[in-house]
Design an enzyme around this catalytic site. Structure first.
Site, short mmCIF file in Angstrom:
data_model
loop_
_atom_site.label_atom_id
_atom_site.label_comp_id
_atom_site.label_asym_id
_atom_site.label_seq_id
_atom_site.Cartn_x
_atom_site.Cartn_y
_atom_site.Cartn_z
N GLY A 14 0.87 -1.18 0.00
CA GLY A 14 0.00 0.00 0.00
C GLY A 14 0.91 1.23 0.00
CB ALA A 15 0.24 4.76 0.82
CB ALA A 133 2.45 7.69 1.99
CE LYS A 188 -0.55 7.03 12.84
NZ LYS A 188 -0.23 5.97 11.94
CG ASN A 192 -4.32 6.38 12.59
OD1 ASN A 192 -3.42 5.78 13.16
ND2 ASN A 192 -4.12 7.02 11.46
CG ASN A 196 -7.27 7.29 9.69
OD1 ASN A 196 -6.66 8.35 9.83
ND2 ASN A 196 -6.65 6.16 9.43
CG ASN A 206 -4.88 13.50 6.60
OD1 ASN A 206 -5.87 12.89 6.22
ND2 ASN A 206 -3.70 12.91 6.80
CB SER A 260 -6.88 9.47 6.18
OG SER A 260 -8.15 8.92 5.85
#
Ligand code: KPL
Length: 310
Positions: A14-15, A133, A188, A192, A196, A206, A260
Site C-alpha cells: 500500500g502507500a 503517503a 498513534k 487515526n 481517519n 487531512n 488518509s
C-alpha cells in the site's frame, strides 16, 4: 540479526509499504516487496516504485517484487499490511525460511497480540509512523507529509531495535526508539481515530479536519472519548490522553494534503481498518461497562460506507 547487507522483506505494498521499500532500497539495502496480487508484483517488477515528492519530482526505484513469499529468506520483515490481515501475514512469516525479525509498521490496536499468537515474542518489533503517503497506483506513491517513525522491541530486544533504527536513519527517515511501544501505539491510534473516519466520511484531505470547525470538534470528541478509555485501561495518563487532541490536529497540519488511509480505502471500495481503531474503542468500552457513543456512531458510518449503503 546477521551482518550487512540485511535482507529485508517489506510485506504489503500500500502507500506506506511502497514508501518504506523505496526509501530503504534507495539507501542500498537489499529489499524485496512481498505483495498479494501477481498483477501488482508484475507492475512493480516492470516499473519499479515511483515516489512523487511534495515538489512534484518523481524518483523511480527498481525493486524486486513477488507474490510468492515461501521463496524469500529475510533477516527482517517489515509488516505494512492492513490490521485485519495481520494474523494471516504472521502465519505466512512463520513459514518463511528461518524465522526473521518482524517490525510491524501498521495502524490500529491489537496487531501485537496477533503477531505474538504465531511468532516468538523476542522476534517482534513494534512501530508506528506519522508520515503521510497516498497510493496513486499499484507502483506509484505520493509523499504527502513529513512525520516520524517510533519503534521498539516487544520482547525488550533493544539491540535489534537499535540496528533497525540505524537502517532507517541511514535511509534519511526521522526515527526514534521507545521503550513504551504500547503507549506509542495507543497515542498513534488516537490520532487515526480522529482523522481517519472523518476524512473518509466527508471525503476531505487531512488538513481540512484542523481547518473546519465542525470537523475539528467531531474529531476532537472522538479522540477525547477514546482517550478516556485508554486512561481507564491504565495505558495513558490523563495528561497524555488530553494532549492527544492537539497531537491529532498537529498531524492534520503536517500531512495537510494527504488522503488518509481510510479515505483511500473507501475510495477504492476496500475494507477499512475501522475495527482496529474506533471499533476497538467501542469493544474496550463495552468490556469496561463504558458507553462510547461517538466512536460507535463513526464505526457504524464507516461500515455503511464499506457496504456501499451511502
Ligand atoms: O496514519 C495515517 C493514515 O492515513 O492512516 C495518517 C498519519 C493520519 C496520515 O494520513
Amino acid at each position: 540479526m546477521t551482518s550487512h547487507p540485511y535482507r529485508i522483506t517489506v510485506m504489503g505494498a500500500g502507500a506506506i509499504g511502497k514508501l518504506v521499500a523505496a526509501g530503504l532500497a534507495q539507501s542500498g539495502q537489499a529489499v524485496s516487496l512481498l505483495v498479494r496480487r501477481e498483477q501488482q508484483a508484475a507492475a512493480l517488477q516492470e516499473n519499479g516504485i515511483h515516489v512523487m515528492a511534495a515538489n512534484g519530482s518523481r524518483t523511480v526505484v527498481p525493486i524486486l517484487a513477488t507474490a510468492e513469499g515461501s521463496q524469500l529468506t529475510s533477516d527482517l520483515v517489515i509488516l505494512t499490511v492492513k490490521s485485519f490481515d495481520t494474523l494471516t501475514s504472521a502465519k505466512q512469516i512463520a513459514e518463511m525460511n528461518g524465522v526473521p525479525f518482524v517490525l510491524s509498521l501498521q495502524n490500529g490496536l491489537g496487531n501485537d497480540e496477533q503477531l505474538t499468537a504465531v511468532l516468538p515474542n523476542e522476534r517482534i518489533l513494534l512501530g508506528i509512523g506519522t508520515y503521510g503517503a497516498t497510493s496513486l497506483s499499484d507502483y506509484e506513491v505520493a509523499m504527502r507529509g513529513q512525520g516520524e517513525w517510533i519503534i521498539g522491541g516487544r520482547g525488550g530486544n533493544r539491540r535489534v531495535a537499535e540496528q533497525v533504527r540505524a537502517i532507517f536513519a541511514n535511509a534519511r527517515w526521522k526515527i526514534r526508539l521507545s521503550a513504551a511501544m504500547q503507549q506509542e501505539i495507543w497515542k498513534k491510534a488516537l490520532i487515526n481515530i480522529g482523522i481517519n473516519p472523518l476524512t473518509a466520511i466527508h471525503r476531505v484531505v487531512n488538513g481540512e479536519i484542523a481547518r473546519r470547525q465542525e470537523l475539528r470538534e467531531q474529531a476532537g470528541a472522538a479522540v477525547d472519548e477514546a482517550g478516556q478509555i485508554a486512561v481507564r485501561m491504565g495505558i495513558l495518563s490523563p495528561l497524555e490522553a488530553a494532549q492527544s487532541i492537539d497531537r491529532m490536529l498537529e498531524i492534520c497540519r503536517l500531512t495537510a494534503g494527504n488522503r488518509s488511509s481510510m479515505l483511500q480505502d473507501i475510495e477504492r471500495g476496500r475494507r477499512t481498518e475501522i475495527d482496529s481503531l474506533n471499533g476497538a474503542i467501542v469493544r474496550f468500552g463495552e468490556s469496561l461497562g463504558a458507553d462510547t457513543p461517538i466512536n460507535r456512531q463513526l464505526t457504524w458510518q464507516i461500515k455503511q460506507l464499506e457496504a456501499g449503503r451511502v
